[in-house]
Design a protein around this motif. Structure first.
Motif, PDB file in Angstrom:
ATOM      1  N   ARG A  29      -1.860   3.034   2.591  1.00  0.00           N
ATOM      2  CA  ARG A  29      -1.413   4.033   1.612  1.00  0.00           C
ATOM      3  C   ARG A  29       0.009   4.526   1.854  1.00  0.00           C
ATOM      4  N   GLY A  33       2.510   1.510   1.109  1.00  0.00           N
ATOM      5  CA  GLY A  33       2.665   2.030  -0.255  1.00  0.00           C
ATOM      6  C   GLY A  33       1.607   1.568  -1.243  1.00  0.00           C
ATOM      7  N   LEU A  34       0.474   1.093  -0.731  1.00  0.00           N
ATOM      8  CA  LEU A  34      -0.593   0.645  -1.639  1.00  0.00           C
ATOM      9  C   LEU A  34      -1.619   1.774  -1.792  1.00  0.00           C
ATOM     10  N   THR A  35      -1.440   2.577  -2.831  1.00  0.00           N
ATOM     11  CA  THR A  35      -2.264   3.783  -2.939  1.00  0.00           C
ATOM     12  C   THR A  35      -3.518   3.593  -3.787  1.00  0.00           C
TER      13      THR A  35
END
Ligand code: FES
Ligand code: FES
Lengths: 161, 718
Positions: A29, A33-35
């Protein structure tokens, strides 16, 4: 202590400098940056943080990033290919298998791992498999229907490329 | 090798950070494509809180761009209830544009008309009419513009799919976007404008899939905790072990030496901030703090006695006839007390907020049901001008009434001001339970009687702490009185040991459970089928029809209960919507576990804007309702909350899933009524009545846990 950790993420090589005891959820996350992968309980009970590691659904809030070294990680962001929705994503959208949508990525990733193992699960098998994913909005009936739809069509191509 | 930084390019173009601008400014800035400024006719001004009305100017609700995109501005927020779709349907309908042309801007204080908050099933009922009127008015203005363009009377023109065309020659047409291009128009609509009637509907009333589904299945939908601004810090705050505990001493030295950690101490506010949320949490663990916790005086078992002791006198909600006369008529009297425990909202998305300060201006993204009240809260608390505070509401991951207090947003603002950096506060699940404004524990006493003719002759009802919503019965009873001690859900000082608040269909779950249990109890005692007994006391044609339709569809077989079959029924009214739930349960006498095999929810909600969306809500209500019926309750010792995660706080899971059937009976003679809440109110009562039908045992307290049912069955066996 930070270490260099390599693994495959959504079909691509990935190398990060990170303390190996940090949980995959937070590394995904924030560092990556993979939310799409969500926090819901932090103790492995709600399934909101579910991702697929080497084909198995795992709770990313309980998985130290050191444990995925050299493995293949698939998150909700990696499911659609070349702008094409994965059949499961399509089925969830078409069956209205969501309301607030917060549990949805975890639901889809759990279902994905089920269909990889068992492309034609029965309704009972679906329900048993999804038991560890919580939905507060009560989207359950539609979620089951969406997965059943794919199970019938046998359209889940399963495995990561 | 993949450049991992590519993942970090979060797209913020929708969320300009710098300027907090008013809607008027925005319209001015946006230049071409501006629509139709006109003043009349007056919209059906709907008074909200504080005497504020919804705006009359249609421009407050919508904008048409040159390319034909219609933007709908609403202070309502999307938290799963589906108004992102149903509001777009309403606007598309009245404006005559395709549903896909409508873009929703929701809960952004810079662009949207003021709104008191998204709760109480008010969106469709109160915002809906104003939005439809705005759409209809704008369509009329477009027709008038086109009449000038074609030099033809308005009557010769018609609209469809975002175009005005000639009735006689439909191929001659002009797009809305072109009509408004580059013009600044201020005009009065010449004629009175009416919204469409149901027979004219093309978009409303149609089952359409959710417009936010693609974003949600791809993980692209952004919730507050998904925002990451450049330079942002994640905050974790030191929390007391119990409500009422006071911080006596704190040592932050070890946390301060944690690499990358920033510690903030200001009075009782002690926080650790870090560029990584999990590392902020680790540093927080290094803080040594001592709290003084007051001796607990109540717990989840003794609370009811305590509450009754400090209860305010009952306020009269409704009455008719004369109770004493009714009591004299009674051949049999039935008294019972119904209880329910505290219940958590437990959305899967915990509260989160991001705050950033730019000069004297502040922007906050928050998981909230009340963006405008939050804006005011912030302005007040931090001494800012209202226009310098902008609240933006991303997708909200479930609210159910629990996301209105906004504590997390105020914490984020405070920390952003103290550190001078953007700050995210995202609560852990434990914090979510701790700070929840629980559905209050409540007590209902009912004293009612039946005359020799088998008819109800009096009804004396008193609800404590739940609130008055849904307390008024709708049965035909000549002598009756309904009292409520506390008409809202905040108990008042000295009552609840922690905060309470509205919970999906507030008060009505408690009231409907009590009323419908008691009706059922009396029907059984006089050996009458519970559906028949209800029909015998129902004159309201809406409820009669609904109950009859439901019984037919469910396959209800008339017989006095208990029959051993496990059938249960409950009726209720919430937010103008009538609902009947029927369930079939199976009881495991050994474990006390209840499995709901099938459930039927039947609803009369007036005009149904989006039947598919309405069904989703009814199914959701049924599933969520099973939780408060069977397992959900908060255990506590004084101000210490014992259930703080989903390991002990059990909500409905997949294995609980009954076969769920839904019926929406058509009723186009009535404006749209509430849809997000009603079908939950009847679940507790229907399940309680079904358990009685299965076992002959009645439970008077929610939730009806296996332990409680087992104990009651053991009692029965003795
Ligand atoms: S956040 Fe990982 S299981 Fe709930
Ligand atoms: S859709 Fe809201 S939690 Fe599942």
């Amino acid at each position: 202590m930070e270490e260099r950790i390599r693994f495959r993420l959504n079909g691509q090589e990935c190398e990060i400098q990170v303390a190996p005891d940090r949980m995959l959820l937070w590394v995904l996350r924030t560092d990556l940056g993979l939310t799409g992968t969500k926090y819901g309980c932090g103790i492995g009970i709600c399934g909101a943080c579910t991702v697929v590691v080497n084909g198995e659904a795992v709770r990313s809030c309980q998985t130290p990033v050191g444990a995925i070294r050299g493995k293949e990680v698939l998150t909700i962001e990696g499911l659609s290919q070349d702008g094409q929705l994965h059949p499961l994503q399509k089925a969830f959208a078409e069956h209205d298998a969501l309301q607030c949508g917060y549990c949805t990525p975890g639901m889809i990733m759990s279902a994905y791992s089920l269909l990889r193992k068992n492309p034609h699960p029965t309704r009972e098998e679906i329900i048993a498999w999804m038991e560890g994913n919580l939905c507060r909005c009560g989207a359950h009936p539609r979620i089951v229907r969406a997965i059943e739809h794919i199970a019938r069509e046998g359209k889940s191509e399963g495995g990561t490329p | 090798m993949r450049n991992v930084n590519a993942y970090l390019e979060t797209d913020f173009h929708d969320h300009p950070l710098q300027r907090v601008i008013g809607r008027r400014d925005f319209l001015r800035l946006s230049g071409g494509g501006l629509v139709v400024l006109f003043t009349l006719p007056r919209l059906a001004g709907q008074v909200q809180a504080q005497g504020r009305e919804l705006p009359e100017d249609p421009n407050a609700y919508l904008r048409i761009d040159e390319d034909g995109t219609v933007t709908c501005f609403t202070g309502k927020i999307e938290m799963g209830q589906g108004v992102i779709t149903s509001l777009a349907q309403m606007l598309a309908e009245e404006l005559d544009v395709p549903l896909g042309a409508v873009k929703m801007v929701m809960g952004d204080t810079a662009f949207c008309p003021w709104d008191m908050g998204t709760f109480g099933s008010r969106t469709t009922r109160f915002f809906g009419p104003a939005l439809r009127q705005a759409g209809a008015t704008a369509r009329q203005a477009l027709l008038e513009l086109a009449s000038e363009h074609f030099s033809l009377p308005v009557d010769d023109l018609a609209t469809a799919d975002g175009f005005v065309y000639l009735r006689r020659e439909p191929s001659r047409r002009i797009a809305y976007g072109q009509l408004v291009r580059g013009k600044r128009i201020e005009r009065r609509a010449k004629t009175e404008v009416h919204v469409k009637s149901p027979s004219q509907f093309k978009v409303m009333g149609k089952a359409v899939p959710r417009t936010d589904a693609i974003l949600k299945v791809t993980g692209k939908a952004q919730y507050s905790a998904d925002l990451r601004l450049p330079g942002m810090l994640y905050a974790r705050l030191l929390r007391p072990p119990a409500h009422g505990a006071r911080l006596v001493s704190v040592n932050t030295d070890r946390a301060r030496s944690f690499p990358g950690a920033i510690v903030v101490e200001e009075g009782e506010l002690v926080a650790v901030l870090h560029e990584k949320p999990d590392l902020a949490e680790r540093a927080l663990q290094l803080i040594e703090a001592r709290f003084e916790t007051p001796e607990p005086t109540v717990d989840h078992e003794t609370i009811f006695d305590h509450l009754l002791k400090v209860a305010r006198p009952g306020e009269l909600v409704a009455q008719g006839g004369d109770l004493e006369t009714g009591q004299r008529m009674a051949s049999r009297r039935f008294r019972a007390t119904y209880l329910n425990d505290y219940v958590a909202h437990a959305p899967i998305e915990p509260h989160a907020a991001v705050a950033t300060v730019e000069g004297h201006r502040l922007t906050v993204w928050a998981s909230t049901q009340t963006p405008f009240p939050l804006q005011e809260q912030i302005a007040r608390e931090f001494g800012l001008a209202l226009e310098d505070v902008r609240v933006i509401t991303p997708f909200v991951g479930g609210g159910f009434g629990g996301k209105s207090a906004n504590r997390q947003a105020l914490e984020a603002v405070r920390l952003a001001k103290l550190t001078g950096r953007p700050v995210q506060v995202a609560w852990s699940r434990e914090e979510e339970f701790f700070f929840d404004t629980f559905r209050p524990a409540a007590i209902v006493t009912i004293d009612a009687g039946v005359a020799t003719d088998g008819r109800l002759c009096y009804w004396d009802y008193h609800v404590y702490y739940a609130g008055s919503r849904g307390s008024e019965h709708f049965y035909d009873i000549p002598h009756h009185r309904t009292l409520a001690s506390g008409t809202g859900w905040q108990g008042g000082p000295g009552s609840h040991p922690f905060a309470t608040g509205p919970w999906r269909a507030p008060a009505n779950n408690t009231n409907t459970f009590a009323r419908e249990s008691h009706i059922d109890l009396m029907a059984a005692e006089i050996r009458t089928d519970p559906v028949e007994f209800r029909l015998k006391h129902l004159t309201d044609p809406r409820m009669r029809r609904l109950l009859e339709v439901a019984a037919g569809r469910f396959g209800w077989k008339s017989a006095p209960h208990p029959t051993g079959r496990g059938y249960g029924v409950a009726c209720g009214i919430d937010s103008g919507t009538y609902v009947v739930t029927m369930v079939e349960v199976e009881v495991n006498r050994g474990t006390g576990e209840v499995k709901v095999r099938r459930a039927l929810a039947a609803q009369d909600m007036g005009i149904c804007v989006n039947p598919e969306g309405a069904r989703l809500q009814m199914e959701g209500c049924t599933m969520m309702g099973l939780g408060y019926a069977l397992t959900e309750h908060i255990r506590f010792r004084g101000g210490e909350i014992l259930d703080r995660n989903f390991d002990t706080y059990e909500i409905a899971r997949f294995s609980w899933l009954p076969e769920i059937d839904t019926i929406i009976v058509e009723n186009n003679s009535l404006e749209p009524q509430g849809g997000g809440e009603p079908a939950i109110i009847t679940v507790g009562g229907a399940v309680a009545n079904a358990i009685f039908d299965a076992t002959g045992v009645r439970l008077y307290r929610l939730p009806m846990t296996p332990e409680r049912l087992k104990a009651a069955l053991a009692e029965q066996a003795r």
